[in-house]
Scaffold this active site. Structure first.
Site, PDB file in Angstrom:
ATOM      1  N   GLU A 165      13.280   6.177   0.679  1.00 18.75           N
ATOM      2  CA  GLU A 165      12.193   5.549  -0.088  1.00 18.75           C
ATOM      3  C   GLU A 165      12.261   5.864  -1.574  1.00 18.75           C
ATOM      4  O   GLU A 165      11.319   5.618  -2.321  1.00 18.75           O
ATOM      5  CB  GLU A 165      10.832   5.988   0.484  1.00 18.75           C
ATOM      6  N   LYS A 187       0.685  -1.941   7.879  1.00 21.64           N
ATOM      7  CA  LYS A 187       2.063  -2.418   7.700  1.00 21.64           C
ATOM      8  C   LYS A 187       2.162  -3.709   8.494  1.00 21.64           C
ATOM      9  O   LYS A 187       2.036  -3.691   9.736  1.00 21.64           O
ATOM     10  CB  LYS A 187       3.068  -1.410   8.265  1.00 21.64           C
TER      11      LYS A 187
HETATM   12  P1  PGA Z   1       9.086   4.078   8.211  1.00 22.40           P
HETATM   13  O1  PGA Z   1       8.349   5.252   7.460  1.00 22.40           O
HETATM   14  O2  PGA Z   1       9.002   2.851   7.396  1.00 22.40           O
HETATM   15  O3  PGA Z   1      10.492   4.607   8.373  1.00 22.40           O
HETATM   16  O4  PGA Z   1       8.390   3.926   9.534  1.00 22.40           O
HETATM   17  C1  PGA Z   1       7.228   5.065   6.684  1.00 22.40           C
HETATM   18  C2  PGA Z   1       6.073   5.855   7.183  1.00 22.40           C
HETATM   19  O5  PGA Z   1       6.155   6.578   8.205  1.00 22.40           O
HETATM   20  O6  PGA Z   1       5.014   5.774   6.587  1.00 22.40           O
HETATM   21 ZN    ZN Z   2       3.851   7.164   7.949  1.00 24.07          ZN
END
Ligand code: PGA
Ligand code: ZN
Length: 415
Positions: free
Chosen positions: A200, A332
């Site tokens: 990230e 998400k």
């Molecule tokens: P991921 O991690 O996109 O790999 O699931 C992001 C998070 O856990 O917030």
């Molecule tokens: Zn998370």
């Protein structure tokens, strides 16, 4: 807003920021094209939408072609009715047939095409009457866990948030300054630090969790003092990645600690005290509703945030509401599958006073929809890293939206 229908759908395979294949679609509405490419997680929740058809991405692509005739002519103005249609086509609870990446790309591209056809930005098409408030940028400055290599901390994300920022401009400047200062601090500790980063965009140094807290904390203080902006620390433990069901413990493998649920709770409470943390994401694993509730009860003015536990799924959130597990939720869209379902989740979160945080995935694209979705769902924060093209595309979009709105007030936080 007046109806408009889907005229055509095109789909292709593109790549995300990790270089993994993903589905991108072009959806045409009244001659205007919307385009979206699905992001993808590495530390995924057990209950989130499945990315692709079990036979792989090509099978997912073929299914989009097969079903495009059902979608053409369908109303593009309402993400929720499109979501219903996609669920009917798929016929499973978690998009394990057509693939959540197809559901994501079709639903988000349709919303964008509709907005273009109406001549308004996406956030206005999704929330025509406002109010529009700027989410605080919550940025990952140091990566561990599944987003980095061995030797980095066990905890997945060390986050900073400029709670004292009066504008998005000021907020982004502060987060970027912490990112830069942190590199200097890491180099003081490890003169051979390569500048390596995690998925990230945060640094991924060879240090222990405790050292990471110290360095992020001192870097934030230096920047806070020099810019005069209060900056606070948060954490995403991504505890499902640490949890070992056999020994019923959180295993911090890299640095050799093992904590029972009770010890994890004590550990988290100590961290809150020591580093004045305001944000705790997934402090327990994805089934641990009771532990979430216990921690929420023990703390005040701290966000206890569910990501893998709620997976942007309304019924999992409502179970949390009933048990008073957590007081904030990650949104998400690709966990839910469709934009319509994610908007339903957001409505329920707001109704039950759960603070919303719209979030990127560790494997993301340069799409900018996330910023519009954060504003349209009245999210108080946006998680989109600090640096890196696929992270800054979204943060830069917030600057454009701020300009368009003639200066947008920041959301109201309760910490
Ligand atoms: P991921 O991690 O996109 O790999 O699931 C992001 C998070 O856990 O917030
Ligand atoms: Zn998370």
């Amino acid at each position: 807003m007046k109806k408009a229908s889907i005229e055509s759908i095109k789909a292709r395979i593109c790549y995300d920021s990790r270089g993994d294949e993903s589905i991108e679609t072009d959806v045409k509405v009244e001659g205007f094209i919307g385009r979206a490419c699905a992001p993808r997680g590495a530390s995924t929740g057990k209950y989130e939408a499945v990315g692709f058809n079990p036979n792989g991405i090509k099978a997912t692509l073929e299914l989009i072609f097969d079903y495009s005739s059902k979608l053409i002519g369908f109303d593009a103005s309402n993400p929720k009715s499109l979501s219903q249609l996609l669920r009917e086509i798929d016929g499973t609870k978690n998009f394990s047939r057509i693939g959540g990446s197809a559901a994501y790309a079709i639903s988000v591209a349709t919303a964008e095409a509709f907005a273009r056809a109406k001549g308004v930005p996406l956030y206005k098409a999704l929330l025509p009457k406002g109010p529009y408030l700027m989410p605080y940028p919550l940025g990952n400055v140091l990566c561990g866990g599944k987003h980095s290599g061995p030797g980095a901390p066990d905890i997945q994300e060390f986050l900073v948030c400029p709670l004292g920022a009066k504008s998005i401009k000021e907020g982004l400047r502060a987060n970027i300054a912490v990112h830069k200062e942190l590199r200097k601090q890491i180099e003081k500790k490890d003169p051979y630090f390569t500048g390596g980063k995690g998925d990230e965009g945060g640094w991924a140094p060879h240090i222990k969790d405790e050292e990471a807290f110290e360095l992020v904390s001192s870097s934030s203080k230096i920047v806070s003092d020099s810019l005069g902006v209060d900056i606070r620390l948060g954490v995403d433990f991504a505890s499902s990645s640490l949890w070992d069901e056999d020994s019923k413990a959180y295993v911090y493998t890299r640095w050799g600690a093992k904590r029972s649920s009770g010890e994890q709770l004590e550990f988290v409470m100590e961290l809150v005290k020591k580093y004045h943390l305001f944000f705790l994401e997934d402090p327990f694993h994805e089934e641990a509703y009771e532990e979430f509730a216990e921690l929420t009860k023990k703390l005040s003015k701290v966000y206890v945030v569910g990501d893998d536990i709620f997976v942007t799924n309304t019924s999992r959130l409502l179970k949390g509401v009933k048990m008073k597990a957590g007081n904030a939720a990650i949104l998400k869209v690709n966990q839910a599958g469709t934009l319509g379902d994610a908007m339903d989740f957001a409505e329920n979160a707001r109704k039950h006073n759960y603070t919303l945080i719209t979030s990127h995935r560790s494997g993301d694209t340069s799409d900018v929809h996330l910023s519009h979705i954060a504003i349209a769902t009245q999210s108080k924060m946006i998680k989109s890293g600090v640096v890196g093209g696929e992270r800054l595309s979204k943060l830069n979009e917030l600057l454009r939206i701020d300009e368009e709105l003639g200066g947008c007030n920041m959301a109201k936080l309760e910490v």
